[in-house]
Write an enzyme that holds these catalytic residues in place. Structure first.
Site, short mmCIF file in Angstrom:
data_model
loop_
_atom_site.label_atom_id
_atom_site.label_comp_id
_atom_site.label_asym_id
_atom_site.label_seq_id
_atom_site.Cartn_x
_atom_site.Cartn_y
_atom_site.Cartn_z
N TYR A 145 -22.37 14.38 14.88
CA TYR A 145 -23.56 15.25 14.91
C TYR A 145 -23.36 16.28 16.00
CZ TYR A 145 -28.28 16.91 15.86
OH TYR A 145 -29.39 17.72 16.06
N GLU A 235 -28.03 23.30 13.58
CA GLU A 235 -27.78 21.86 13.52
C GLU A 235 -26.75 21.52 12.45
OE1 GLU A 235 -30.70 18.07 13.66
OE2 GLU A 235 -30.87 19.26 11.82
#
Length: 321
Positions: A145, A235
């Site tokens: 991530y 993101e």
């Protein structure tokens, strides 16, 4: 390093009234395929992908990618909501993300998705799917991530990373906060090589590996895009590491600052208002922040803190804002 509570506030997306107030600071949200195109233009590696609004074309694209280029595919409903894979269309068809084995299957999946409302945890009333994305399937060695967002506590951009990608980062932050790493970025100094190296190590890409070096380059390109496009959030989840050492953005969410619309006209021209509350779209034409709730008492407020307090009082007295 941010305090743990500040980190969780930064990473976790707000819900209910908090989400309503967060929405008062408007940020343009674009479809996944637009995010991927924008990343490609900044030298950021993504899987090959093609968007279409036709089930017949979905079959044709799949045939070309499979037979001519030998690639496996995934089909994704293009709606502005997280949790698409676990969503259900109002028609009863389950899932907004599917693996594709044949061109005929791709056409059938597209037919089930296009023109239907997808209900997700984030969009309980459903959102219309008008396009699908045919994307090359990546077989990752690991999933990470990575994000860059504007953070009030550090007073500037913040890079957030985790070795636990491919799943809800909110759940990771809640259950295993030790797997969340942050690097505040000095807006004057920029993203440093040392910060990139630390983050690459922290997300599980060891120093000296091919993936470590490529991740550092990717981080710099992400930050360059963040600045150039006036992003408020960028993101990547998952960021996939392949067996060959490549680092590839397999899914991304990008938000853009509405205050920068005047210099980001190309991005804002691609705003999809069909994915938004029609009342909020109308209000935005007059530079008003309208947040649609489902209660019976309307609120005209000045400031998020006062708004939250007002709604709390209404609820305490048995009302519903």
């Amino acid at each position: 390093m941010l305090a743990k509570s500040a980190l969780l506030r930064s990473v976790a997306r707000p819900s209910s009234f908090g989400a309503a107030m967060a929405g008062a600071v408007r940020s343009l949200n674009v479809h996944e395929y637009i995010s991927m195109e924008t990343m490609n233009s900044h030298g950021i590696a993504t899987p090959e992908c093609h968007v279409t609004s036709s089930s017949e074309e979905a079959g044709r694209i799949t045939k070309e990618m499979m037979t001519e280029r030998g690639k496996d595919l995934v089909i994704k409903a293009q709606v502005l909501s997280g949790g698409r894979g676990l969503g259900t269309f109002k028609s009863g068809f389950y899932g907004g993300v599917h693996m594709v084995d044949t061109p005929e299957q791709a056409a059938e999946y597209a037919k089930e998705m296009l023109g239907q409302d997808l209900v997700t945890k984030q969009a309980p009333n459903g959102i219309l799917c008008s396009k699908v994305l045919l994307m090359e399937r990546i077989y990752p060695k690991s999933e990470k991530y990575l994000s860059i967002l504007m953070d009030r506590d550090s007073g500037g951009p913040l890079m957030v990373g985790s070795p636990k990608g491919g799943t809800s980062i909110e759940d990771v932050a809640a259950s295993n906060p030790e797997f969340i790493f942050t690097e505040p970025i000095d807006i004057m100094e920029g993203l440093t090589e040392e910060a990139c190296a630390r983050m690459a190590n922290n997300i599980g890409l060891p120093t000296g590996s091919v993936a470590h070096g490529k991740a550092m380059v990717l981080m710099n390109n992400l930050y360059a895009m963040f600045l150039a496009k006036d992003c408020t959030q960028l993101e990547v989840n998952p960021l996939s590491e392949t067996e060959a050492g490549d680092v590839v953005v397999c899914d991304a969410k990008v938000n853009f600052d509405d205050n920068a619309e005047w210099r980001q006209k190309d991005i804002f021209a691609r705003r999809d208002t069909t994915q938004e509350d029609s009342r909020e779209v109308e209000a935005s034409k007059y530079d008003l922040n309208y947040i649609g709730l489902d209660g019976n008492i309307g609120c005209m407020v000045n400031g998020a803190g006062l708004a939250m307090s007002t709604m709390d009082i209404i609820q305490l007295k048995g009302g519903s804002p």
